[in-house]
Design a protein around this motif. Structure first.
Motif, PDB file in Angstrom:
ATOM      1  N   ALA A 151       0.813  -1.216   0.000  1.00 44.98           N
ATOM      2  CA  ALA A 151       0.000   0.000   0.000  1.00 44.98           C
ATOM      3  C   ALA A 151       0.846   1.266   0.000  1.00 44.98           C
ATOM      4  N   THR A 152       0.249   2.326  -0.549  1.00 41.82           N
ATOM      5  CA  THR A 152       0.859   3.650  -0.505  1.00 41.82           C
ATOM      6  C   THR A 152       0.658   4.275   0.867  1.00 41.82           C
ATOM      7  N   GLY A 153      -0.518   4.044   1.463  1.00 38.29           N
ATOM      8  CA  GLY A 153      -0.817   4.615   2.768  1.00 38.29           C
ATOM      9  C   GLY A 153      -1.933   3.857   3.452  1.00 38.29           C
ATOM     10  N   VAL A 154      -2.093   4.123   4.763  1.00 41.16           N
ATOM     11  CA  VAL A 154      -3.127   3.469   5.561  1.00 41.16           C
ATOM     12  C   VAL A 154      -3.844   4.523   6.393  1.00 41.16           C
ATOM     13  N   CYS A 155      -5.162   4.614   6.253  1.00 39.93           N
ATOM     14  CA  CYS A 155      -5.977   5.522   7.068  1.00 39.93           C
ATOM     15  C   CYS A 155      -6.340   4.795   8.362  1.00 39.93           C
ATOM     16  N   THR A 156      -6.112   5.442   9.500  1.00 35.17           N
ATOM     17  CA  THR A 156      -6.387   4.795  10.777  1.00 35.17           C
ATOM     18  C   THR A 156      -7.451   5.564  11.564  1.00 35.17           C
ATOM     19  N   THR A 157      -8.220   4.819  12.350  1.00 31.69           N
ATOM     20  CA  THR A 157      -9.244   5.398  13.207  1.00 31.69           C
ATOM     21  C   THR A 157      -8.663   5.818  14.549  1.00 31.69           C
ATOM     22  N   PHE A 158      -7.836   4.937  15.132  1.00 31.56           N
ATOM     23  CA  PHE A 158      -7.197   5.215  16.415  1.00 31.56           C
ATOM     24  C   PHE A 158      -5.787   5.758  16.179  1.00 31.56           C
ATOM     25  N   PRO A 159      -5.362   6.808  16.895  1.00 30.91           N
ATOM     26  CA  PRO A 159      -3.992   7.310  16.728  1.00 30.91           C
ATOM     27  C   PRO A 159      -2.946   6.291  17.148  1.00 30.91           C
ATOM     28  N   GLU A 160      -3.313   5.374  18.083  1.00 31.48           N
ATOM     29  CA  GLU A 160      -2.343   4.380  18.558  1.00 31.48           C
ATOM     30  C   GLU A 160      -1.964   3.363  17.481  1.00 31.48           C
ATOM     31  N   THR A 161      -2.765   3.270  16.432  1.00 35.44           N
ATOM     32  CA  THR A 161      -2.514   2.266  15.388  1.00 35.44           C
ATOM     33  C   THR A 161      -1.183   2.497  14.688  1.00 35.44           C
ATOM     34  N   GLU A 162      -0.753   3.747  14.635  1.00 36.35           N
ATOM     35  CA  GLU A 162       0.499   4.076  13.945  1.00 36.35           C
ATOM     36  C   GLU A 162       1.684   3.316  14.535  1.00 36.35           C
ATOM     37  N   ALA A 163       1.624   3.021  15.831  1.00 37.75           N
ATOM     38  CA  ALA A 163       2.721   2.307  16.485  1.00 37.75           C
ATOM     39  C   ALA A 163       2.870   0.886  15.971  1.00 37.75           C
ATOM     40  N   HIS A 164       1.825   0.366  15.318  1.00 37.68           N
ATOM     41  CA  HIS A 164       1.849  -1.010  14.818  1.00 37.68           C
ATOM     42  C   HIS A 164       2.245  -1.070  13.340  1.00 37.68           C
ATOM     43  N   MET A 165       2.663   0.064  12.778  1.00 40.76           N
ATOM     44  CA  MET A 165       3.015   0.117  11.356  1.00 40.76           C
ATOM     45  C   MET A 165       4.407   0.707  11.175  1.00 40.76           C
ATOM     46  N   ARG A 166       5.058   0.321  10.095  1.00 41.33           N
ATOM     47  CA  ARG A 166       6.379   0.852   9.766  1.00 41.33           C
ATOM     48  C   ARG A 166       6.314   1.607   8.442  1.00 41.33           C
ATOM     49  N   GLY A 167       7.307   2.406   8.211  1.00 43.17           N
ATOM     50  CA  GLY A 167       7.436   3.062   6.912  1.00 43.17           C
ATOM     51  C   GLY A 167       6.701   4.375   6.783  1.00 43.17           C
ATOM     52  N   GLY A 168       6.137   4.895   7.880  1.00 42.26           N
ATOM     53  CA  GLY A 168       5.464   6.192   7.810  1.00 42.26           C
ATOM     54  C   GLY A 168       4.239   6.200   6.924  1.00 42.26           C
ATOM     55  N   LYS A 169       3.565   5.058   6.787  1.00 49.43           N
ATOM     56  CA  LYS A 169       2.394   4.980   5.902  1.00 49.43           C
ATOM     57  C   LYS A 169       1.089   5.387   6.580  1.00 49.43           C
ATOM     58  N   ALA A 170       1.076   5.476   7.909  1.00 48.77           N
ATOM     59  CA  ALA A 170      -0.166   5.709   8.640  1.00 48.77           C
ATOM     60  C   ALA A 170      -0.615   7.166   8.539  1.00 48.77           C
ATOM     61  N   HIS A 171      -1.935   7.353   8.339  1.00 51.21           N
ATOM     62  CA  HIS A 171      -2.556   8.679   8.337  1.00 51.21           C
ATOM     63  C   HIS A 171      -3.746   8.610   9.294  1.00 51.21           C
ATOM     64  N   HIS A 172      -3.611   9.231  10.470  1.00 50.11           N
ATOM     65  CA  HIS A 172      -4.725   9.196  11.428  1.00 50.11           C
ATOM     66  C   HIS A 172      -5.815  10.154  10.969  1.00 50.11           C
ATOM     67  N   VAL A 173      -6.998   9.610  10.661  1.00 54.71           N
ATOM     68  CA  VAL A 173      -8.116  10.427  10.161  1.00 54.71           C
ATOM     69  C   VAL A 173      -9.299  10.428  11.120  1.00 54.71           C
ATOM     70  N   GLY A 174      -9.346   9.473  12.060  1.00 56.42           N
ATOM     71  CA  GLY A 174     -10.500   9.360  12.943  1.00 56.42           C
ATOM     72  C   GLY A 174     -11.535   8.410  12.369  1.00 56.42           C
ATOM     73  N   ALA A 175     -12.722   8.446  12.957  1.00 54.31           N
ATOM     74  CA  ALA A 175     -13.786   7.511  12.571  1.00 54.31           C
ATOM     75  C   ALA A 175     -14.622   8.066  11.426  1.00 54.31           C
ATOM     76  N   VAL A 176     -14.805   7.254  10.403  1.00 52.64           N
ATOM     77  CA  VAL A 176     -15.654   7.624   9.265  1.00 52.64           C
ATOM     78  C   VAL A 176     -17.107   7.301   9.619  1.00 52.64           C
ATOM     79  N   ILE A 177     -17.953   8.315   9.599  1.00 51.41           N
ATOM     80  CA  ILE A 177     -19.369   8.150   9.925  1.00 51.41           C
ATOM     81  C   ILE A 177     -20.192   8.340   8.656  1.00 51.41           C
ATOM     82  N   ARG A 178     -21.066   7.380   8.395  1.00 53.09           N
ATOM     83  CA  ARG A 178     -21.933   7.496   7.223  1.00 53.09           C
ATOM     84  C   ARG A 178     -22.877   8.684   7.395  1.00 53.09           C
TER      85      ARG A 178
END
Length: 355
Positions: A138-165
């Motif tokens: 992947a080019t990037g990963v959108c995350t809901t929780f800011p803590e998720t970035e700690a489980h990823m390498r390569g600076g791909k995480a983008h914390h966006v929050g929760a997507v609500i319909r």
């Protein structure tokens, strides 16, 4: 014309974010394709959307436990990867957005082999198995929780929050009660075990119907094939799954009993619905719902009941406590900050496509 391809499935939680994004792209004139399994719930949900071309491919489930299906499912994954590769080579999308689930892995791989940029979305605090495999492509990963970035390498995480319909925010409580034949006098309990249902929750709730309906009117979303006509009675409505009516049913609820999937609980948070969460146990999952539930409990948004502790008495006590203290839970929810994650993901996908 710009073209976007979506993938994700296996459960409604792996489809809902895609459903929220698709209208945004259609409004801007993008062509939309969806790749999912041949018979999964994503075909039902996404395949019925106007002007969305649905493509079914072979899929195999990624299991963490022993099963004879593990012997033949890798061959399905390989077949699906070839199908996805050929499909993407033919359609030439500008970007692939993946919500996860086992169906997404061959699609992500097919996009990577065709040099199509891939953006993933991870709802839970820790990445699921499918996304763990897909992240490297992947080019990037959108995350809901800011803590998720700690489980990823390569600076791909983008914390966006929760997507609500967006349509979920337009629900009407009176319309929801009318749909069920309920009155405005008694409180409404909404029970959601997930799109595939939750057998243990269903059984426990149904054994308590006489007691629960003394206090609550109940809307029970019990999962495919789990409606029991013998239980029909005033004040109790059961459905396998609802789509168009869901915003109204959620709006009508005073409290909610639910699993702890990230998409659902953040939607309840946005709508200020006090929750009793019964997360999937570690025997049934990788423990992601337990982490989600504990995070919400620490913030004062919910009560939690572990499935191993689920009894009739425990359920009655937790629901009673939740209802009695519902105003405190709502006050805690009002303090939470909810950013416009839908727009953030939408803009990030367009930026990824432009590269």
């Amino acid at each position: 014309m710009k073209k976007i391809m979506f993938t994700g499935g296996g459960s409604a939680g792996h489809v809902t974010v895609n459903l929220a994004l698709i209208p945004r792209f259609q409004e801007e004139g993008w062509s939309v394709d969806y790749v999912g399994s041949e018979a999964g719930i994503e075909r039902q949900l996404a395949g019925s959307l106007p002007e969305v071309r649905y493509h079914g491919i072979a899929t195999g489930k990624l299991r963490r436990y022993f099963s004879w299906q593990n012997v033949k499912d890798p061959f399905k994954v390989v077949k699906g990867a070839f199908q996805a590769y050929n499909l993407i080579r033919k359609e030439k999308p500008d970007v692939l957005f993946s919500k996860g689930g086992f169906v997404s892995v061959p699609v992500v791989l097919g996009a990577w082999l065709n040099r199509v940029p891939v953006l993933l979305h991870e709802s839970d605090l820790t990445p699921g198995l499918a996304n763990k495999i897909a992240i490297r492509f992947a080019t990037g990963v959108c995350t809901t929780f800011p803590e998720t970035e700690a489980h990823m390498r390569g600076g791909k995480a983008h914390h966006v929050g929760a997507v609500i319909r967006e349509e979920l925010l337009q629900g009407d409580a009176a319309r929801g009660r009318a749909f069920c034949g309920f009155t405005a006098v008694r409180p409404v309990l909404l029970i959601m075990g997930g799109s595939l249902g939750a057998r243990r929750i269903n059984q426990t709730v149904r054994s308590l119907l006489d007691e629960l309906t003394k206090t609550f009117q109940i809307v029970h979303l019990c999962g495919k094939g789990n409606v029991d006509p013998s239980l029909e009675r005033p004040g109790y409505m059961q459905f396998e799954y609802v789509q168009q009516e869901l915003p109204d049913l959620v709006a009508s609820a005073d409290i909610v009993l639910s699993r702890a999937g990230s998409n659902s609980i953040f939607e309840f948070l946005a709508l200020r619905k006090p929750m009793l969460l019964i997360p999937l146990s570690r025997q049934q999952s990788r423990g992601d719902q337990i982490l989600n539930a504990k995070s919400f409990q620490a913030a004062g948004f919910c009560e939690v009941l572990e499935e191993e502790e689920l009894t009739e008495q425990a359920l009655l006590q937790k629901l009673s406590l939740l209802y009695e203290n519902r105003e405190q839970y709502k006050a805690n929810m009002r303090k939470s900050e909810m950013n416009d994650a839908l727009t953030a993901v939408f803009e990030l996908i367009k930026k990824t496509a432009s590269k």
